[in-house]
Design a protein around this motif. Structure first.
Motif, PDB file in Angstrom:
ATOM      1  N   SER A 191      12.810 108.679  88.247  1.00 53.07           N
ATOM      2  CA  SER A 191      13.284 109.254  86.987  1.00 53.07           C
ATOM      3  C   SER A 191      12.153 109.847  86.147  1.00 53.07           C
ATOM      4  O   SER A 191      12.363 110.794  85.384  1.00 53.07           O
ATOM      5  N   GLU A 192      10.939 109.288  86.295  1.00 51.58           N
ATOM      6  CA  GLU A 192       9.779 109.761  85.540  1.00 51.58           C
ATOM      7  C   GLU A 192       8.611 109.958  86.495  1.00 51.58           C
ATOM      8  O   GLU A 192       7.683 109.158  86.531  1.00 51.58           O
ATOM      9  N   PRO A 193       8.618 111.004  87.300  1.00 51.86           N
ATOM     10  CA  PRO A 193       7.592 111.183  88.335  1.00 51.86           C
ATOM     11  C   PRO A 193       6.207 111.441  87.764  1.00 51.86           C
ATOM     12  O   PRO A 193       6.057 111.913  86.633  1.00 51.86           O
ATOM     13  N   LEU A 194       5.216 111.133  88.591  1.00 47.96           N
ATOM     14  CA  LEU A 194       3.819 111.412  88.276  1.00 47.96           C
ATOM     15  C   LEU A 194       3.297 112.464  89.248  1.00 47.96           C
ATOM     16  O   LEU A 194       3.558 112.400  90.450  1.00 47.96           O
ATOM     17  N   SER A 195       2.568 113.406  88.723  1.00 50.96           N
ATOM     18  CA  SER A 195       1.871 114.358  89.584  1.00 50.96           C
ATOM     19  C   SER A 195       0.389 113.980  89.594  1.00 50.96           C
ATOM     20  O   SER A 195      -0.007 112.953  89.076  1.00 50.96           O
ATOM     21  N   GLY A 196      -0.432 114.798  90.188  1.00 45.92           N
ATOM     22  CA  GLY A 196      -1.856 114.507  90.265  1.00 45.92           C
ATOM     23  C   GLY A 196      -2.242 114.068  91.655  1.00 45.92           C
ATOM     24  O   GLY A 196      -1.486 113.386  92.349  1.00 45.92           O
ATOM     25  N   ARG A 197      -3.455 114.451  92.069  1.00 44.24           N
ATOM     26  CA  ARG A 197      -3.933 114.161  93.422  1.00 44.24           C
ATOM     27  C   ARG A 197      -4.948 113.030  93.446  1.00 44.24           C
ATOM     28  O   ARG A 197      -5.556 112.760  94.487  1.00 44.24           O
ATOM     29  N   ILE A 198      -5.135 112.364  92.328  1.00 45.20           N
ATOM     30  CA  ILE A 198      -6.063 111.243  92.246  1.00 45.20           C
ATOM     31  C   ILE A 198      -5.389 110.163  91.411  1.00 45.20           C
ATOM     32  O   ILE A 198      -4.724 110.448  90.404  1.00 45.20           O
ATOM     33  N   GLY A 199      -5.538 108.900  91.861  1.00 50.11           N
ATOM     34  CA  GLY A 199      -4.888 107.837  91.106  1.00 50.11           C
ATOM     35  C   GLY A 199      -5.282 106.463  91.600  1.00 50.11           C
ATOM     36  O   GLY A 199      -5.946 106.293  92.634  1.00 50.11           O
ATOM     37  N   ILE A 200      -4.867 105.455  90.831  1.00 49.99           N
ATOM     38  CA  ILE A 200      -5.077 104.057  91.177  1.00 49.99           C
ATOM     39  C   ILE A 200      -3.757 103.313  90.998  1.00 49.99           C
ATOM     40  O   ILE A 200      -2.922 103.692  90.172  1.00 49.99           O
ATOM     41  N   GLY A 201      -3.557 102.280  91.783  1.00 46.17           N
ATOM     42  CA  GLY A 201      -2.344 101.486  91.701  1.00 46.17           C
ATOM     43  C   GLY A 201      -2.660 100.006  91.786  1.00 46.17           C
ATOM     44  O   GLY A 201      -3.751  99.598  92.210  1.00 46.17           O
ATOM     45  N   HIS A 202      -1.678  99.170  91.393  1.00 43.08           N
ATOM     46  CA  HIS A 202      -1.946  97.745  91.251  1.00 43.08           C
ATOM     47  C   HIS A 202      -0.659  96.945  91.347  1.00 43.08           C
ATOM     48  O   HIS A 202       0.372  97.335  90.807  1.00 43.08           O
ATOM     49  N   THR A 203      -0.711  95.837  92.055  1.00 45.05           N
ATOM     50  CA  THR A 203       0.320  94.808  91.965  1.00 45.05           C
ATOM     51  C   THR A 203      -0.322  93.589  91.318  1.00 45.05           C
ATOM     52  O   THR A 203      -1.345  93.097  91.793  1.00 45.05           O
ATOM     53  N   ARG A 204       0.284  93.100  90.230  1.00 45.81           N
ATOM     54  CA  ARG A 204      -0.324  92.037  89.423  1.00 45.81           C
ATOM     55  C   ARG A 204       0.343  90.695  89.682  1.00 45.81           C
ATOM     56  O   ARG A 204       1.567  90.597  89.708  1.00 45.81           O
ATOM     57  N   TRP A 205      -0.472  89.672  89.866  1.00 47.95           N
ATOM     58  CA  TRP A 205      -0.034  88.281  89.861  1.00 47.95           C
ATOM     59  C   TRP A 205      -0.607  87.657  88.597  1.00 47.95           C
ATOM     60  O   TRP A 205      -1.817  87.573  88.427  1.00 47.95           O
ATOM     61  N   ALA A 206       0.267  87.286  87.673  1.00 53.55           N
ATOM     62  CA  ALA A 206      -0.160  86.944  86.313  1.00 53.55           C
ATOM     63  C   ALA A 206      -1.088  85.724  86.282  1.00 53.55           C
ATOM     64  O   ALA A 206      -0.787  84.684  86.864  1.00 53.55           O
ATOM     65  N   THR A 207      -2.213  85.872  85.606  1.00 47.18           N
ATOM     66  CA  THR A 207      -3.072  84.739  85.258  1.00 47.18           C
ATOM     67  C   THR A 207      -3.127  84.616  83.732  1.00 47.18           C
ATOM     68  O   THR A 207      -2.631  83.668  83.164  1.00 47.18           O
ATOM     69  N   HIS A 208      -3.700  85.616  83.084  1.00 48.98           N
ATOM     70  CA  HIS A 208      -3.767  85.628  81.624  1.00 48.98           C
ATOM     71  C   HIS A 208      -2.680  86.570  81.086  1.00 48.98           C
ATOM     72  O   HIS A 208      -2.742  87.775  81.311  1.00 48.98           O
ATOM     73  N   GLY A 209      -1.726  85.996  80.411  1.00 47.65           N
ATOM     74  CA  GLY A 209      -0.661  86.815  79.853  1.00 47.65           C
ATOM     75  C   GLY A 209       0.594  86.789  80.702  1.00 47.65           C
ATOM     76  O   GLY A 209       0.548  86.634  81.921  1.00 47.65           O
ATOM     77  N   ARG A 210       1.725  86.919  80.057  1.00 50.31           N
ATOM     78  CA  ARG A 210       3.017  86.855  80.713  1.00 50.31           C
ATOM     79  C   ARG A 210       3.185  87.988  81.733  1.00 50.31           C
ATOM     80  O   ARG A 210       2.600  89.052  81.591  1.00 50.31           O
ATOM     81  N   PRO A 211       4.032  87.758  82.727  1.00 52.88           N
ATOM     82  CA  PRO A 211       4.334  88.832  83.680  1.00 52.88           C
ATOM     83  C   PRO A 211       5.364  89.799  83.101  1.00 52.88           C
ATOM     84  O   PRO A 211       6.559  89.720  83.377  1.00 52.88           O
ATOM     85  N   ASP A 212       4.893  90.711  82.260  1.00 51.26           N
ATOM     86  CA  ASP A 212       5.791  91.708  81.671  1.00 51.26           C
ATOM     87  C   ASP A 212       5.159  93.091  81.792  1.00 51.26           C
ATOM     88  O   ASP A 212       4.014  93.237  82.229  1.00 51.26           O
ATOM     89  N   GLU A 213       5.906  94.109  81.395  1.00 55.54           N
ATOM     90  CA  GLU A 213       5.431  95.481  81.564  1.00 55.54           C
ATOM     91  C   GLU A 213       4.179  95.745  80.742  1.00 55.54           C
ATOM     92  O   GLU A 213       3.267  96.459  81.177  1.00 55.54           O
ATOM     93  N   ASN A 214       4.103  95.181  79.561  1.00 57.73           N
ATOM     94  CA  ASN A 214       2.962  95.437  78.696  1.00 57.73           C
ATOM     95  C   ASN A 214       1.659  94.933  79.307  1.00 57.73           C
ATOM     96  O   ASN A 214       0.600  95.545  79.136  1.00 57.73           O
TER      97      ASN A 214
END
Length: 608
Positions: free
Chosen positions: A60-83
């Motif tokens: 629904s909200e695509p990203l363009s660009g040929r360079i980027g970084i990605g991450h899957t988070r396992w919460a340590t400090h702070g709740r597991p939320d979008e923020n």
């Protein structure tokens, strides 16, 4: 624990990043995010929960660009939320982080006093603020990162993206794994080879203190002072790290069924089949006659493998063994003897507590031997001796085939130690080696119990609690069986030495409590049967896991009996592990839990 990916290439980055993150799902996570550069400006998308949520957001909200970084988070400090999800972005700097910044409170206070505005509860956000501040002070990206890294206490794998720099990624590593991959006109960053496998077959691994400066045409390695470093690249077999479930519903089921094959592969590299003797690799310089004591250190399932190995080293080699949970090892005053052997066991070779313990033992003059499933891992590279298991990639969070391959390797080491020390005579060694050679056949018989175990799982699935008991090597196996059940079914389960039952746990026994008794007909069989009768007398539901001789003597009174063939005692921990794994698996399926990615757990625990 979490996963990092990065790409600087010729095609849209978001699809590449999302696919790489999918391959890192096995590591465990509770949120995910991607940042790219679009016309020189940073943009990102983040979502809590499964990666499918991020995928839907990108539709629904695509990203363009040929360079980027990605991450899957396992919460340590702070709740597991979008923020709190990564990447974090501060004034033209985006960062993803695996590890823990232990001095984040002091750094946060310093930054707040200087006017910084924090938007998350994470320790990682301080890194973005510190680098952003250096950028505002006029530093180029590489210099800014170099200035910040010495200020960070703890562990980290970091990947940076900078606004206005569409041909630059920077990676950095201290304690947490990070690899780079080489392509043609494109380069990659990733937490491990599995993330990079479809993208490249040439990888290099960052060492502690390294920076990797990644552009489309090259990768440069620097130390924190900016001096160039040389890091060897290696070719990986893509087929070895690209894994599928095949005909199985879950990776865990596939990995349980792979055990006869991978255990045989592991044993083959340590056994001379023609002579029926143990044959350690030629490059292993290990004289057990000069060793007075062995220490074994590990975490979780690997710790239980070490616990079983302790019985083997003491029985077959006459060597006293100290056993430690890695998270406790460094925090007691260990009286090291010069030149003794310290064995460290890990599937990934990246387990933070085990790695820190390894480094601690090496600094105190111990011979360091690692039993690992990933020969390119940090533990393997830091060890004097590496004895690999050949389990292949293990994707299910709950360890199965890695556990039995660890046991196979440790059994071979113990037998070699007994031979070298004169505790085992030649015929003793041949007898034990022949017994090890029969393990795959016995495992196949154990897998034939699956239909019965599937039915049994339906009956125990409503339980809130379960007990597992055993004696000798069956005691750590009881601990492992309980761990498997609690990991993936969320049923509270505990393992006990059977003789300890009457010292407290028997108070839990009632008609609703499943008690799994692990009792092959060995030297402790009669004692264990006495403990089993104590449970039966109090109405407990006994699930007896035994062999043919044991079933003939003790089946009466048991609620259910899982019968395996008779086999030598050294073999039972590997073979009896299979029905315990199947019981946990099928109970989890009945309960509808996420078998391969159970809640709150991560595959590779790369933080303390």
């Amino acid at each position: 624990m979490c996963g990092i990916v990065g790409v600087v290439g010729q095609s849209p980055a978001s699809a590449i990043l999302l696919d790489a993150l999918r391959r890192l799902e096995y590591r465990g996570y509770d949120s995910a995010g991607i940042a790219t550069l679009e016309n020189g400006s940073l943009t990102r998308r983040r979502a809590v929960g499964k990666l499918a949520n991020l995928r839907n957001l990108l539709v629904s909200e695509p990203l363009s660009g040929r360079i980027g970084i990605g991450h899957t988070r396992w919460a340590t400090h702070g709740r597991p939320d979008e923020n709190n999800a990564h990447p974090h972005m501060v004034s033209g700097v985006a960062v993803v982080h695996n590890g823990i910044i232990e001095n984040h409170r002091e750094l946060r206070d310093e930054l707040k006093a200087a006017g910084a505005d924090f938007t998350t509860e994470t320790d990682s956000e301080v890194v973005a603020h510190l680098v952003s501040r250096e950028r505002k002070n006029g530093c180029e990206p590489i210099v800014a990162v170099r200035k910040v890294l010495p200020r960070l206490s703890g562990t980290f794998a970091l990947a940076f993206l900078f606004e206005g720099h569409e041909n630059l990624l920077i990676g950095a590593r201290k304690g947490s794994p990070l690899a780079v991959g080489y392509g043609r006109g494109e380069m990659f960053l990733g937490s491990d080879a599995i993330a990079l496998a479809p993208l490249t077959d040439i990888v290099a691994y960052l060492e502690d203190g390294d920076l990797a400066v990644v552009t489309r045409d090259q990768i440069e390695f620097l130390d924190v002072n900016g001096a160039p470093l040389r890091r060897a690249s290696s070719k990986i077999g893509r087929s070895a790290v690209i894994v599928h479930k095949g005909e199985h519903r879950h990776f865990m089921a596939k990995e349980i069924h792979e055990q006869p094959k991978v255990v045989e592969q592991t044993l083959t590299q340590y056994i001379d089949c023609r002579k029926a003797t143990i044959r350690l690799p030629k490059n292993v310089d290990l004289d057990f006659r000069k060793i007075d004591r062995v220490s074994i250190t590990a975490c979780g399932t690997a710790f239980y493998a070490g616990m079983i190995a302790r019985y083997w080293f003491e029985r077959y080699a006459g060597l006293p063994v100290e056993l430690d949970i890695a998270s406790e090892f460094r925090y007691r005053d260990v009286p090291f003897g010069a030149g003794n052997l310290a064995i460290f066991v890990s599937q990934s070779g990246e387990t933070a507590d085990t790695l820190a313990s390894l480094e601690f033992a090496a600094s105190h003059g111990q011979r360091v031997l690692s039993v690992v499933n990933v020969q390119t891992s940090t533990m393997a590279r830091a060890s004097q001796i590496v004895l690999p298991t050949l389990a292949g990639p293990e994707i299910g969070v709950a360890s199965t085939k890695a556990f039995t391959c660890q046991l196979a390797t440790l059994a071979c080491i113990a037998i070699a130690a007994g031979r070298d020390r004169g505790v085992l005579h030649a015929e003793d060694e041949r007898s034990l080696v022949r017994a090890l050679g029969d393990i795959p056949r016995h495992m196949m018989r154990a897998l034939e119990l699956e239909p019965k175990i599937r039915q049994l799982a339906r009956k125990i699935s409503p339980a809130r609690d379960a007990l597992f008991i055993g004696r000798g090597t069956n005691y750590p196996l009881a601990l492992e069986g309980a761990l498997k059940l609690k990991e993936i079914t969320y049923i509270h389960a505990e393992g006990y030495a059977a003789g300890e039952l009457k010292h407290g746990p028997i108070a839990l026994v009632d008609k609703d409590l499943p008690v799994i008794v692990i009792a092959p007909h060995d030297a402790t069989f009669e004692k264990t049967m006495s403990n089993m009768q104590e449970v039966i007398a109090r109405g407990g539901r006994i699930i007896l896991l035994t062999d043919q001789r044991g079933a003939g003597l003790a089946a009466d009174g048991a609620w259910s009996v899982l019968e395996l063939p008779d086999m030598p005692q050294i073999v039972t921990p590997l073979v009896f592990a299979v029905p315990l794994q199947l019981l946990a698996y099928h109970t989890a399926v009945v309960r509808g839990t996420d078998v391969d990615q159970p809640r709150n757990l991560a595959k590779s625990v790369t933080v303390e």
